[in-house]
Design a protein around this motif. Structure first.
Motif, PDB file in Angstrom:
ATOM      1  N   THR A   1      -6.532 -10.301  31.113  1.00  0.00           N
ATOM      2  CA  THR A   1      -6.535 -11.718  30.741  1.00  0.00           C
ATOM      3  C   THR A   1      -7.625 -12.460  31.506  1.00  0.00           C
ATOM      4  N   GLY A   2      -8.407 -13.251  30.763  1.00  0.00           N
ATOM      5  CA  GLY A   2      -9.471 -14.035  31.391  1.00  0.00           C
ATOM      6  C   GLY A   2     -10.827 -13.368  31.388  1.00  0.00           C
ATOM      7  N   GLU A   3     -10.881 -12.078  31.120  1.00  0.00           N
ATOM      8  CA  GLU A   3     -12.168 -11.380  31.078  1.00  0.00           C
ATOM      9  C   GLU A   3     -12.955 -11.787  29.849  1.00  0.00           C
ATOM     10  N   LYS A   4     -14.272 -11.695  29.946  1.00  0.00           N
ATOM     11  CA  LYS A   4     -15.146 -11.889  28.793  1.00  0.00           C
ATOM     12  C   LYS A   4     -15.336 -10.527  28.136  1.00  0.00           C
ATOM     13  N   VAL A   5     -15.143 -10.495  26.821  1.00  0.00           N
ATOM     14  CA  VAL A   5     -15.170  -9.220  26.101  1.00  0.00           C
ATOM     15  C   VAL A   5     -16.218  -9.275  24.995  1.00  0.00           C
ATOM     16  N   PHE A   6     -17.022  -8.233  24.917  1.00  0.00           N
ATOM     17  CA  PHE A   6     -18.016  -8.116  23.847  1.00  0.00           C
ATOM     18  C   PHE A   6     -17.656  -6.930  22.956  1.00  0.00           C
ATOM     19  N   LEU A   7     -17.560  -7.182  21.664  1.00  0.00           N
ATOM     20  CA  LEU A   7     -17.394  -6.101  20.697  1.00  0.00           C
ATOM     21  C   LEU A   7     -18.656  -6.061  19.846  1.00  0.00           C
ATOM     22  N   GLU A   8     -19.279  -4.876  19.822  1.00  0.00           N
ATOM     23  CA  GLU A   8     -20.553  -4.749  19.126  1.00  0.00           C
ATOM     24  C   GLU A   8     -20.387  -3.998  17.815  1.00  0.00           C
TER      25      GLU A   8
ATOM     26  N   GLY B   1     -13.241   0.511  13.585  1.00  0.00           N
ATOM     27  CA  GLY B   1     -12.289  -0.357  14.282  1.00  0.00           C
ATOM     28  C   GLY B   1     -12.304  -0.171  15.789  1.00  0.00           C
ATOM     29  N   THR B   2     -11.971  -1.236  16.480  1.00  0.00           N
ATOM     30  CA  THR B   2     -11.777  -1.199  17.939  1.00  0.00           C
ATOM     31  C   THR B   2     -10.381  -1.719  18.216  1.00  0.00           C
ATOM     32  N   ARG B   3      -9.588  -0.873  18.876  1.00  0.00           N
ATOM     33  CA  ARG B   3      -8.248  -1.330  19.235  1.00  0.00           C
ATOM     34  C   ARG B   3      -8.331  -1.930  20.640  1.00  0.00           C
ATOM     35  N   LEU B   4      -8.199  -3.233  20.715  1.00  0.00           N
ATOM     36  CA  LEU B   4      -8.301  -3.956  21.981  1.00  0.00           C
ATOM     37  C   LEU B   4      -6.917  -4.298  22.502  1.00  0.00           C
TER      38      LEU B   4
ATOM     39  N   VAL C   1     -23.873   4.362   3.748  1.00  0.00           N
ATOM     40  CA  VAL C   1     -23.835   3.234   4.677  1.00  0.00           C
ATOM     41  C   VAL C   1     -23.062   3.641   5.911  1.00  0.00           C
ATOM     42  N   LYS C   2     -23.602   3.245   7.031  1.00  0.00           N
ATOM     43  CA  LYS C   2     -22.854   3.545   8.243  1.00  0.00           C
ATOM     44  C   LYS C   2     -22.690   2.266   9.047  1.00  0.00           C
ATOM     45  N   VAL C   3     -21.444   1.984   9.402  1.00  0.00           N
ATOM     46  CA  VAL C   3     -21.147   0.846  10.266  1.00  0.00           C
ATOM     47  C   VAL C   3     -20.492   1.422  11.505  1.00  0.00           C
ATOM     48  N   THR C   4     -21.071   1.136  12.644  1.00  0.00           N
ATOM     49  CA  THR C   4     -20.512   1.665  13.885  1.00  0.00           C
ATOM     50  C   THR C   4     -20.071   0.527  14.785  1.00  0.00           C
ATOM     51  N   GLN C   5     -19.037   0.807  15.557  1.00  0.00           N
ATOM     52  CA  GLN C   5     -18.543  -0.158  16.523  1.00  0.00           C
ATOM     53  C   GLN C   5     -18.586   0.484  17.902  1.00  0.00           C
ATOM     54  N   SER C   6     -18.833  -0.336  18.898  1.00  0.00           N
ATOM     55  CA  SER C   6     -19.175   0.199  20.218  1.00  0.00           C
ATOM     56  C   SER C   6     -18.047   0.979  20.871  1.00  0.00           C
ATOM     57  N   SER C   7     -16.821   0.608  20.627  1.00  0.00           N
ATOM     58  CA  SER C   7     -15.707   1.308  21.275  1.00  0.00           C
ATOM     59  C   SER C   7     -14.579   1.506  20.282  1.00  0.00           C
ATOM     60  N   ARG C   8     -13.849   2.602  20.400  1.00  0.00           N
ATOM     61  CA  ARG C   8     -12.648   2.791  19.574  1.00  0.00           C
ATOM     62  C   ARG C   8     -11.436   2.159  20.253  1.00  0.00           C
ATOM     63  N   TYR C   9     -11.398   2.255  21.591  1.00  0.00           N
ATOM     64  CA  TYR C   9     -10.290   1.693  22.364  1.00  0.00           C
ATOM     65  C   TYR C   9     -10.870   0.940  23.554  1.00  0.00           C
ATOM     66  N   LEU C  10     -10.219  -0.193  23.836  1.00  0.00           N
ATOM     67  CA  LEU C  10     -10.690  -1.026  24.939  1.00  0.00           C
ATOM     68  C   LEU C  10      -9.475  -1.683  25.583  1.00  0.00           C
TER      69      LEU C  10
ATOM     70  N   SER D   1     -11.990   4.464   8.847  1.00  0.00           N
ATOM     71  CA  SER D   1     -12.392   3.155   8.322  1.00  0.00           C
ATOM     72  C   SER D   1     -11.790   2.947   6.944  1.00  0.00           C
ATOM     73  N   PRO D   2     -11.449   1.691   6.606  1.00  0.00           N
ATOM     74  CA  PRO D   2     -11.090   1.434   5.200  1.00  0.00           C
ATOM     75  C   PRO D   2     -12.265   1.829   4.307  1.00  0.00           C
ATOM     76  N   GLU D   3     -11.955   2.468   3.191  1.00  0.00           N
ATOM     77  CA  GLU D   3     -13.034   2.816   2.263  1.00  0.00           C
ATOM     78  C   GLU D   3     -12.716   2.290   0.873  1.00  0.00           C
ATOM     79  N   ALA D   4     -13.754   1.854   0.192  1.00  0.00           N
ATOM     80  CA  ALA D   4     -13.577   1.224  -1.108  1.00  0.00           C
ATOM     81  C   ALA D   4     -13.161   2.248  -2.154  1.00  0.00           C
ATOM     82  N   LEU D   5     -12.172   1.877  -2.932  1.00  0.00           N
ATOM     83  CA  LEU D   5     -11.761   2.694  -4.082  1.00  0.00           C
ATOM     84  C   LEU D   5     -12.372   2.139  -5.362  1.00  0.00           C
ATOM     85  N   PHE D   6     -12.104   0.868  -5.610  1.00  0.00           N
ATOM     86  CA  PHE D   6     -12.563   0.251  -6.855  1.00  0.00           C
ATOM     87  C   PHE D   6     -13.006  -1.188  -6.607  1.00  0.00           C
ATOM     88  N   VAL D   7     -13.988  -1.622  -7.405  1.00  0.00           N
ATOM     89  CA  VAL D   7     -14.350  -3.033  -7.486  1.00  0.00           C
ATOM     90  C   VAL D   7     -14.190  -3.422  -8.945  1.00  0.00           C
TER      91      VAL D   7
END
Lengths: 112, 109
Positions: A15-22, A106-109, A2-11, B43-49
């Motif tokens: 204040t007041g800006e509209k921010v999109f995290l994908e 993760g994205t550090r905002l 499984v792969k989960v990707t996020q658009s930015s690591r750092y952002l 990323s956090p990764e699962a160890l056990f469920v």
């Protein structure tokens, strides 16, 4: 895998800006989640989605909205960023309700 | 809101030491208890469920037990190594995950 990707690591935003995290996942998971992580508080659920165009509030939805137009993509929106939204944002997906969640990096905002 | 507690908050051990930490929760009404390992910059990764009372799971030097009647789970690391340094999170799955604040483990060579 499984792969989960996020658009930015750092952002960095102002204040007041509209921010999109994908967030995009490639395993056809129904469920997707947005969390924020702050020191001493653990991961807190902002919003989640069980299906396309469906969204549910988590524990701390105030100041955020989400969009899920396609199954693989879940966006977190900060309509008007504030300094108290400076945080680490994590996206996750899972196949079933009780299933293991797979996280993005993760994205550090930072909001100035 | 259900409260999931982890202790200790942080732990410093010497390479080769065995260690354990605790996840406690007030309810037996949940689908599963999850353990995650979260290394810095990854990323956090699962160890056990774990789903059943008395469940024991093992992966290499890491193992976990679950006691639903008394509301706790233990995570054990045998012979800690520097690469075990990470934050270990537990989460109760009640239809969404409720996370504890984590135990930050640092293993010194």
């Amino acid at each position: 895998d499984v792969k989960v990707t996020q658009s930015s690591r750092y952002l960095v935003k102002r204040t007041g800006e509209k921010v999109f995290l994908e967030c995009v996942q490639d395993m056809d998971h129904e469920n997707m989640f947005w969390y924020r992580q702050d020191p001493g508080l653990g991961l807190r659920l902002i919003y989640f989605s069980y299906d396309v165009k469906m969204k549910e509030k988590g524990d701390i939805p105030e100041g955020y909205s989400v969009s899920r137009e396609k199954k693989e993509r879940f966006s977190l929106i900060l309509e008007s960023a504030s300094t108290n939204q400076t945080s680490m944002y994590l996206c996750a997906s899972s196949l079933g309700t009780a299933g293991e969640q797979f996280f993005g990096p993760g994205t550090r905002l930072t909001v100035l | 809101i259900l409260n999931v507690e982890q202790s200790p908050q942080s732990l410093h051990v010497q390479e080769g030491d065995s260690t354990n930490f605790t996840c406690s929760f007030p309810s037996s009404n949940f689908y599963a208890l999850h353990w995650y390992r979260w290394e810095t910059a990854k990323s956090p990764e699962a160890l056990f469920v774990m789903t059943l009372n008395g469940d024991e799971k093992k992966k290499g030097r890491i193992s976990a037990t679950l006691n639903t009647k008394e509301g706790y789970s233990y995570l054990y690391i045998k012979g800690s190594q520097p690469e075990d340094s990470a934050t270990y999170l537990c989460a109760l799955n009640t239809d969404k995950l409720i996370f504890g604040t984590g135990t930050r483990l640092q293993v010194f060579p």
